[in-house]
Design an enzyme around this catalytic site. Structure first.
Site, short mmCIF file in Angstrom:
data_model
loop_
_atom_site.label_atom_id
_atom_site.label_comp_id
_atom_site.label_asym_id
_atom_site.label_seq_id
_atom_site.Cartn_x
_atom_site.Cartn_y
_atom_site.Cartn_z
N HIS A 72 119.34 29.97 60.10
CA HIS A 72 117.96 30.19 60.51
C HIS A 72 117.21 30.92 59.40
O HIS A 72 117.72 31.86 58.80
CB HIS A 72 117.91 31.03 61.81
CG HIS A 72 118.29 30.24 63.02
ND1 HIS A 72 117.44 30.01 64.07
CD2 HIS A 72 119.44 29.59 63.34
CE1 HIS A 72 118.04 29.28 64.99
NE2 HIS A 72 119.26 29.01 64.57
N TYR A 197 111.45 36.19 70.01
CA TYR A 197 111.40 37.50 70.66
C TYR A 197 110.01 37.65 71.27
O TYR A 197 109.02 37.62 70.54
CB TYR A 197 111.62 38.62 69.64
CG TYR A 197 113.03 38.73 69.11
CD1 TYR A 197 113.90 39.69 69.61
CD2 TYR A 197 113.49 37.90 68.09
CE1 TYR A 197 115.19 39.83 69.10
CE2 TYR A 197 114.77 38.03 67.58
CZ TYR A 197 115.62 38.98 68.09
OH TYR A 197 116.89 39.11 67.60
N PRO A 288 121.17 45.39 71.69
CA PRO A 288 121.32 44.08 71.05
C PRO A 288 120.06 43.50 70.43
O PRO A 288 120.13 42.45 69.78
CB PRO A 288 121.80 43.19 72.20
CG PRO A 288 121.25 43.84 73.42
CD PRO A 288 121.27 45.32 73.16
N LYS A 292 122.64 43.61 65.64
CA LYS A 292 123.36 44.40 64.65
C LYS A 292 124.79 44.76 65.03
O LYS A 292 125.55 45.23 64.18
CB LYS A 292 122.59 45.71 64.37
CG LYS A 292 121.27 45.50 63.70
CD LYS A 292 121.46 44.92 62.32
CE LYS A 292 120.19 44.29 61.79
NZ LYS A 292 120.43 43.07 61.05
N TYR A 384 116.60 42.87 59.28
CA TYR A 384 117.19 41.89 60.21
C TYR A 384 118.21 41.02 59.49
O TYR A 384 119.31 40.77 60.02
CB TYR A 384 116.08 41.02 60.81
CG TYR A 384 116.52 40.22 62.02
CD1 TYR A 384 116.18 40.63 63.29
CD2 TYR A 384 117.26 39.04 61.89
CE1 TYR A 384 116.58 39.91 64.42
CE2 TYR A 384 117.67 38.32 62.99
CZ TYR A 384 117.32 38.75 64.25
OH TYR A 384 117.73 38.04 65.35
#
Length: 389
Positions: A72, A197, A288, A292, A384
């Site tokens: 991704h 998200y 979550p 990580k 991220y």
């Protein structure tokens, strides 16, 4: 028996450490309390940072990842009915890979079986002893059971394991969050190319995936709720509401697994004592939202593996710095996970309606700033996609 390193726990951290040690010519045994079927059946994290992928590739453990992993290039942040894409490759030149922890554990374990590693399941009463001496050992099955002498004990046995409590005076620095995730697996092709998200007045929602055929989706719920209160119909209705944007369709399918997971942060005050060293969930847990948890375990293992390899060559410099180095990285990971979590969840615990509205609007301000500033996007992408190991 005698070995150089006794690893307690056969999750991804313990199994990966075994492979790193084998490559360095260091002997080990892996001891797991649960059954093989239980370990293989645990549904856990599914996003690997670039550094985690690189480590697996270096070790030659990426065959299944290369075949089944989904690369991704970024994520979507969604709020106020609009979806904004953050392109990690453009921002920081890095990617993430969607690859379920179950698949990783299955592959690591298969490789251990292929090379004949000593990995034992359903081992009761594992206890470390004399960890503050030069001659630690582990017993199995109580005082009259088997004794394994070793040079090093590694606790990869999770939050509820036996290794962290064996450290005198260790503190658990913890924080609980007033929300939980209802997670589902559904037999339906993902409706998105990158993870979504979403902040919605009803609560957070997330669209992830496990493969090209299986979707993984999440809903913010209250920690006290029961999964029995969430019918399949109610789940899909909530997902359609929270993830919906004009011109986009959320595909629905048969839900094969659903569970509710409370959210918390935890960091042990130290990851070592004498000849005992902690990795992964035995030493720290993150909510979550920032993806990580698994990556932090891999980072610990990469650092400890190098440190142990050097130790058995006669150089203890890295091993003496292990806890400080691993915790320094972990606290950066904690702040990022906390930031993502607080920005994307509705704070129903705020009792006053005006204060709750203020909090929600300030979160929208955070999201508007993040999606409107290339510098802010790059900061999110850098964290991220993964800090250096």
């Amino acid at each position: 028996m005698r070995t150089q390193v006794a690893i307690i726990g056969a999750g991804p951290a313990g199994l990966l450490l075994g492979h790193i040690l084998r490559r360095a010519g260091v002997g080990f045994v892996i001891l797991e309390q649960k059954s093989r079927e239980y370990v293989l059946g645990r549904v856990r994290a599914g996003v690997l940072e670039q550094g985690s992928v690189d480590i697996l590739r270096e070790l030659g453990l990426d065959a299944d990842l290369a075949a089944r992993g989904l690369t991704h290039h970024g994520i979507y942040l969604q709020y106020e009915g609009e979806r904004h894409h953050l392109d990690f490759v453009d921002l920081v030149g890095r990617t993430v890979t969607v690859y379920g922890q179950q698949a990783l554990v299955r592959h690591l374990l298969a490789e251990h079986h292929r090379i004949g590693s000593d990995v034992r399941f359903e081992v009761d009463g594992v206890t470390p002893h004399d960890i503050d001496t030069d001659a630690p050992f582990v017993t199995i099955g109580g005082p009259e059971g088997e004794r394994i002498d070793c040079d090093i004990v590694v606790g990869a046995d999770g939050y509820h394991g036996v290794c962290r409590p064996a450290i005198p005076g260790v503190q658990a620095l913890e924080r609980s969050y007033p929300y939980a995730w209802l997670g589902i697996l559904a037999d339906v092709a993902p409706s998105t190319d990158d993870l979504i998200y979403a902040l919605h007045p009803d609560g957070f929602a997330m669209h992830s995936m496990r493969s090209r055929e299986v979707s993984r989706l999440y809903l913010q719920v209250d920690p006290g709720e029961s999964v029995d209160d969430w019918s399949d119909e109610r789940i899909w209705e909530a997902l359609q509401t929270r993830l919906g944007v004009p011109g986009w369709t959320l595909r629905e399918g048969a839900i094969t697994e659903k569970s509710i997971t409370p959210m918390r942060s935890f960091v042990a005050s130290t990851l070592e004592h004498g000849r005992l060293f902690l990795v992964g969930d035995a030493g720290h847990i993150v909510p979550p939202t920032g993806a990580k948890g698994l990556n932090s375990a891999i980072a610990d293992v990469a650092l400890l593996g190098r440190s142990l390899a050097a130790h058995f060559r006669g150089d203890d410099a890295l091993l003496k710095r292990y806890s400080d180095s691993a915790l320094a990285r972990q606290w950066k990971v904690q702040q990022f996970s906390q930031w993502m979590t607080e920005m994307l969840h509705v704070h129903r615990e705020v009792a006053d309606e005006a204060a709750r509205a203020f909090r929600y609007r300030s979160q929208l301000g955070q999201l508007e700033y993040t999606t409107g500033s290339r510098h802010a996007q790059a900061a999110l992408a850098e964290q991220y996609a993964g800090l250096p190991f």
